[in-house]
Design a protein around this motif. Structure first.
Motif, PDB file in Angstrom:
ATOM      1  N   ILE A 126      25.862  31.668  39.821  1.00 47.86           N
ATOM      2  CA  ILE A 126      26.871  32.048  40.296  1.00 47.86           C
ATOM      3  C   ILE A 126      27.532  30.461  40.375  1.00 47.86           C
ATOM      4  CG2 ILE A 126      28.593  32.689  41.465  1.00 47.86           C
ATOM      5  CD1 ILE A 126      26.860  35.192  42.280  1.00 47.86           C
ATOM      6  N   MET A 127      27.126  29.519  40.631  1.00 46.37           N
ATOM      7  CA  MET A 127      27.290  28.348  41.504  1.00 46.37           C
ATOM      8  C   MET A 127      27.739  27.512  40.468  1.00 46.37           C
ATOM      9  SD  MET A 127      27.620  28.703  44.044  1.00 46.37           S
ATOM     10  CE  MET A 127      27.882  26.553  45.140  1.00 46.37           C
ATOM     11  N   ASN A 128      27.000  27.360  38.949  1.00 45.68           N
ATOM     12  CA  ASN A 128      26.930  26.983  37.880  1.00 45.68           C
ATOM     13  C   ASN A 128      28.193  27.421  36.685  1.00 45.68           C
ATOM     14  OD1 ASN A 128      24.823  25.024  38.607  1.00 45.68           O
ATOM     15  ND2 ASN A 128      23.638  26.068  37.362  1.00 45.68           N
ATOM     16  N   LEU A 129      29.036  28.293  37.320  1.00 44.28           N
ATOM     17  CA  LEU A 129      29.723  29.039  36.191  1.00 44.28           C
ATOM     18  C   LEU A 129      31.027  28.031  36.430  1.00 44.28           C
ATOM     19  CD1 LEU A 129      29.492  32.073  37.146  1.00 44.28           C
ATOM     20  CD2 LEU A 129      28.588  31.454  35.304  1.00 44.28           C
ATOM     21  N   LYS A 130      31.721  27.832  35.096  1.00 45.29           N
ATOM     22  CA  LYS A 130      32.590  27.162  34.921  1.00 45.29           C
ATOM     23  C   LYS A 130      33.874  27.237  34.387  1.00 45.29           C
ATOM     24  CE  LYS A 130      34.157  22.164  32.380  1.00 45.29           C
ATOM     25  NZ  LYS A 130      34.293  21.405  31.472  1.00 45.29           N
ATOM     26  N   VAL A 131      34.441  28.063  35.517  1.00 45.45           N
ATOM     27  CA  VAL A 131      35.829  29.510  35.864  1.00 45.45           C
ATOM     28  C   VAL A 131      36.834  28.382  35.502  1.00 45.45           C
ATOM     29  CG1 VAL A 131      34.453  31.084  37.481  1.00 45.45           C
ATOM     30  CG2 VAL A 131      36.094  29.782  38.183  1.00 45.45           C
ATOM     31  N   VAL A 132      37.583  29.526  35.246  1.00 43.86           N
ATOM     32  CA  VAL A 132      39.183  28.732  34.984  1.00 43.86           C
ATOM     33  C   VAL A 132      39.519  28.277  36.508  1.00 43.86           C
ATOM     34  CG1 VAL A 132      41.608  29.657  34.259  1.00 43.86           C
ATOM     35  CG2 VAL A 132      39.821  30.528  33.007  1.00 43.86           C
ATOM     36  N   ASN A 133      40.327  27.033  36.210  1.00 47.90           N
ATOM     37  CA  ASN A 133      40.065  25.975  37.820  1.00 47.90           C
ATOM     38  C   ASN A 133      41.966  26.952  37.960  1.00 47.90           C
ATOM     39  OD1 ASN A 133      40.560  24.218  39.375  1.00 47.90           O
ATOM     40  ND2 ASN A 133      41.049  22.709  38.298  1.00 47.90           N
ATOM     41  N   THR A 134      41.964  27.567  38.377  1.00 45.78           N
ATOM     42  CA  THR A 134      43.267  28.188  38.983  1.00 45.78           C
ATOM     43  C   THR A 134      42.339  29.271  40.856  1.00 45.78           C
ATOM     44  OG1 THR A 134      42.975  30.725  38.084  1.00 45.78           O
ATOM     45  CG2 THR A 134      44.265  29.429  37.161  1.00 45.78           C
ATOM     46  N   PRO A 135      43.314  28.547  42.196  1.00 43.64           N
ATOM     47  CA  PRO A 135      43.258  29.190  42.805  1.00 43.64           C
ATOM     48  C   PRO A 135      42.280  30.417  43.272  1.00 43.64           C
ATOM     49  CG  PRO A 135      45.261  28.067  43.330  1.00 43.64           C
ATOM     50  CD  PRO A 135      44.748  28.421  41.643  1.00 43.64           C
ATOM     51  N   TYR A 136      43.743  31.727  42.681  1.00 47.90           N
ATOM     52  CA  TYR A 136      42.496  32.709  41.971  1.00 47.90           C
ATOM     53  C   TYR A 136      41.595  32.994  41.966  1.00 47.90           C
ATOM     54  CZ  TYR A 136      41.976  37.766  41.175  1.00 47.90           C
ATOM     55  OH  TYR A 136      40.616  38.830  41.076  1.00 47.90           O
ATOM     56  N   TRP A 137      40.908  32.196  40.769  1.00 48.07           N
ATOM     57  CA  TRP A 137      38.843  32.093  39.939  1.00 48.07           C
ATOM     58  C   TRP A 137      38.535  31.480  40.830  1.00 48.07           C
ATOM     59  CZ3 TRP A 137      38.309  36.204  37.760  1.00 48.07           C
ATOM     60  CH2 TRP A 137      38.945  37.273  36.788  1.00 48.07           C
ATOM     61  N   GLN A 138      38.602  30.190  41.496  1.00 51.17           N
ATOM     62  CA  GLN A 138      37.886  29.433  42.124  1.00 51.17           C
ATOM     63  C   GLN A 138      37.112  30.801  43.891  1.00 51.17           C
ATOM     64  OE1 GLN A 138      36.287  27.197  41.952  1.00 51.17           O
ATOM     65  NE2 GLN A 138      37.856  26.464  39.433  1.00 51.17           N
ATOM     66  N   HIS A 139      38.703  31.304  43.664  1.00 51.67           N
ATOM     67  CA  HIS A 139      38.008  32.190  45.284  1.00 51.67           C
ATOM     68  C   HIS A 139      37.490  33.103  44.883  1.00 51.67           C
ATOM     69  CE1 HIS A 139      39.110  34.326  48.974  1.00 51.67           C
ATOM     70  NE2 HIS A 139      39.514  35.397  48.411  1.00 51.67           N
ATOM     71  N   ILE A 140      37.131  33.147  43.886  1.00 49.35           N
ATOM     72  CA  ILE A 140      36.291  35.050  42.906  1.00 49.35           C
ATOM     73  C   ILE A 140      35.188  34.168  42.893  1.00 49.35           C
ATOM     74  CG2 ILE A 140      36.582  36.389  41.566  1.00 49.35           C
ATOM     75  CD1 ILE A 140      38.668  36.971  43.518  1.00 49.35           C
ATOM     76  N   LYS A 141      34.976  33.082  42.280  1.00 51.71           N
ATOM     77  CA  LYS A 141      33.267  32.265  42.037  1.00 51.71           C
ATOM     78  C   LYS A 141      32.981  32.031  43.941  1.00 51.71           C
ATOM     79  CE  LYS A 141      31.486  28.566  40.926  1.00 51.71           C
ATOM     80  NZ  LYS A 141      31.312  26.741  40.094  1.00 51.71           N
ATOM     81  N   GLN A 142      33.237  32.065  44.487  1.00 49.99           N
ATOM     82  CA  GLN A 142      33.382  31.632  46.616  1.00 49.99           C
ATOM     83  C   GLN A 142      32.769  32.429  46.871  1.00 49.99           C
ATOM     84  OE1 GLN A 142      31.702  28.737  47.953  1.00 49.99           O
ATOM     85  NE2 GLN A 142      31.803  29.872  50.078  1.00 49.99           N
ATOM     86  N   LYS A 143      34.065  34.030  46.065  1.00 46.34           N
ATOM     87  CA  LYS A 143      33.318  35.358  47.631  1.00 46.34           C
ATOM     88  C   LYS A 143      31.904  36.098  47.025  1.00 46.34           C
ATOM     89  CE  LYS A 143      35.638  36.840  49.954  1.00 46.34           C
ATOM     90  NZ  LYS A 143      35.512  36.184  51.862  1.00 46.34           N
ATOM     91  N   SER A 144      32.180  35.685  45.737  1.00 46.15           N
ATOM     92  CA  SER A 144      30.663  35.904  44.582  1.00 46.15           C
ATOM     93  C   SER A 144      29.985  35.423  45.602  1.00 46.15           C
ATOM     94  CB  SER A 144      31.036  36.450  43.161  1.00 46.15           C
ATOM     95  OG  SER A 144      32.087  36.549  42.377  1.00 46.15           O
ATOM     96  N   TYR A 145      29.617  34.837  45.448  1.00 47.30           N
ATOM     97  CA  TYR A 145      28.411  33.579  46.071  1.00 47.30           C
ATOM     98  C   TYR A 145      27.606  34.321  47.652  1.00 47.30           C
ATOM     99  CZ  TYR A 145      25.658  29.715  48.418  1.00 47.30           C
ATOM    100  OH  TYR A 145      25.113  29.325  49.627  1.00 47.30           O
ATOM    101  N   GLU A 146      29.032  34.116  48.327  1.00 47.96           N
ATOM    102  CA  GLU A 146      28.705  34.719  49.984  1.00 47.96           C
ATOM    103  C   GLU A 146      28.223  36.578  49.793  1.00 47.96           C
ATOM    104  OE1 GLU A 146      32.863  33.823  51.852  1.00 47.96           O
ATOM    105  OE2 GLU A 146      32.716  32.215  51.785  1.00 47.96           O
TER     106      GLU A 146
END
Length: 270
Positions: A126-146
């Motif tokens: 999860i932490m190494n995913l280079k997702v699209v740099n938008t607030p929405y997808w960065q938030h989803i990445k953080q919540k997925s880690y949590e």
């Protein structure tokens, strides 16, 4: 004398006229010219269209995206976060009978070691995913880690609890099950019966659920049967409901589709 006086007056008049002439104001550029200059300096970047193929439950999709905005790697990793990582990430044993209970007790250390390994791998993924740099997808990445961290902590406690239920007292979640598992047999069996009654209400065969309870209550292994139900279906389900999970809903689908200029899909009938 009269001629000299006239000459002096004439020179004085000419000097005053020269001094009173105002300095010309700097020329102001024509507004049309300014607008034209500004327009000429703007670089119109045309979309650089590429294709990203991805699958969903019933469809093969061909998404057309602007590679000036997103890289293929960003779309691949955002797709993983959206679709491939939507299920349970940690694989732990499900305890439903005495055989399962004995196995998890006898192999607790190995099971916990595997859980730690799975958690470390999924965390890195999860932490190494280079997702699209938008607030929405960065938030989803953080919540997925949590969500992963909370699931890991819950699974670890549950595995240990089958051998040592006192660990549940260190966790504030679902305290009525924790207290029942660390009380007298009478209190534990009473909470076990309540749990079975609740389970029977949502079952297609409520009589089977209660008949099974009565059989197990009269068994020599009744304490272990109580442990199984109260930890797996009592504390386990209760704690699982408290994990703050990412909402993989229609909004997420729309946010992913919005990354493309258009999408062509070929779908099977449901």
């Amino acid at each position: 004398m009269r001629i000299a006086l006239t000459s002096i007056l004439l020179l004085s008049f000419l000097s005053c006229k020269k001094d009173n002439q105002s300095t010309p104001a700097p020329a102001v550029a024509d507004s049309a010219q300014v607008s034209s200059l500004k327009t000429d300096t703007v670089v119109n970047v045309q979309p650089k269209q590429e294709i990203f193929n991805f699958g969903t439950e019933l469809c093969d999709n061909k998404g057309y995206f602007d590679s000036n905005k997103y890289s293929r790697k960003e779309l691949e990793d955002t797709y993983k976060l959206w679709f491939e990582l939507s299920g349970s990430l940690l694989d732990t044993p499900f305890v439903n009978n005495l055989k399962d209970l004995n196995e998890i007790r006898n192999n607790k250390d190995q099971i916990l070691a595997k859980l730690d390994k799975d958690f470390a791998e999924k965390k890195a993924q999860i932490m190494n995913l280079k997702v699209v740099n938008t607030p929405y997808w960065q938030h989803i990445k953080q919540k997925s880690y949590e969500e992963l961290v909370q699931s890991y902590e819950m699974e670890k406690i549950q595995i240990i609890a089958y051998s040592d239920p006192s660990i549940l007292l260190k966790n504030n979640n679902c305290s009525h099950f924790s207290k029942a598992l660390n009380s007298t047999d009478e209190q534990m069996f009473s909470e076990w019966k309540k749990l079975r009654e609740n389970m029977s209400k949502g079952n297609a065969s409520p009589e089977r659920i209660m008949n099974e309870f009565n059989e197990r209550l009269n068994s020599s292994d009744k304490r272990d049967f109580a442990f199984i139900d109260l930890i797996t279906f009592g504390w386990g389900n209760c704690a699982n409901d408290k994990v703050q999970r990412v909402s993989r809903d229609e909004k997420m689908n729309n946010e992913f589709n919005a990354l493309f200029i258009k999408i062509d899909s070929e779908c099977d009938e449901p």
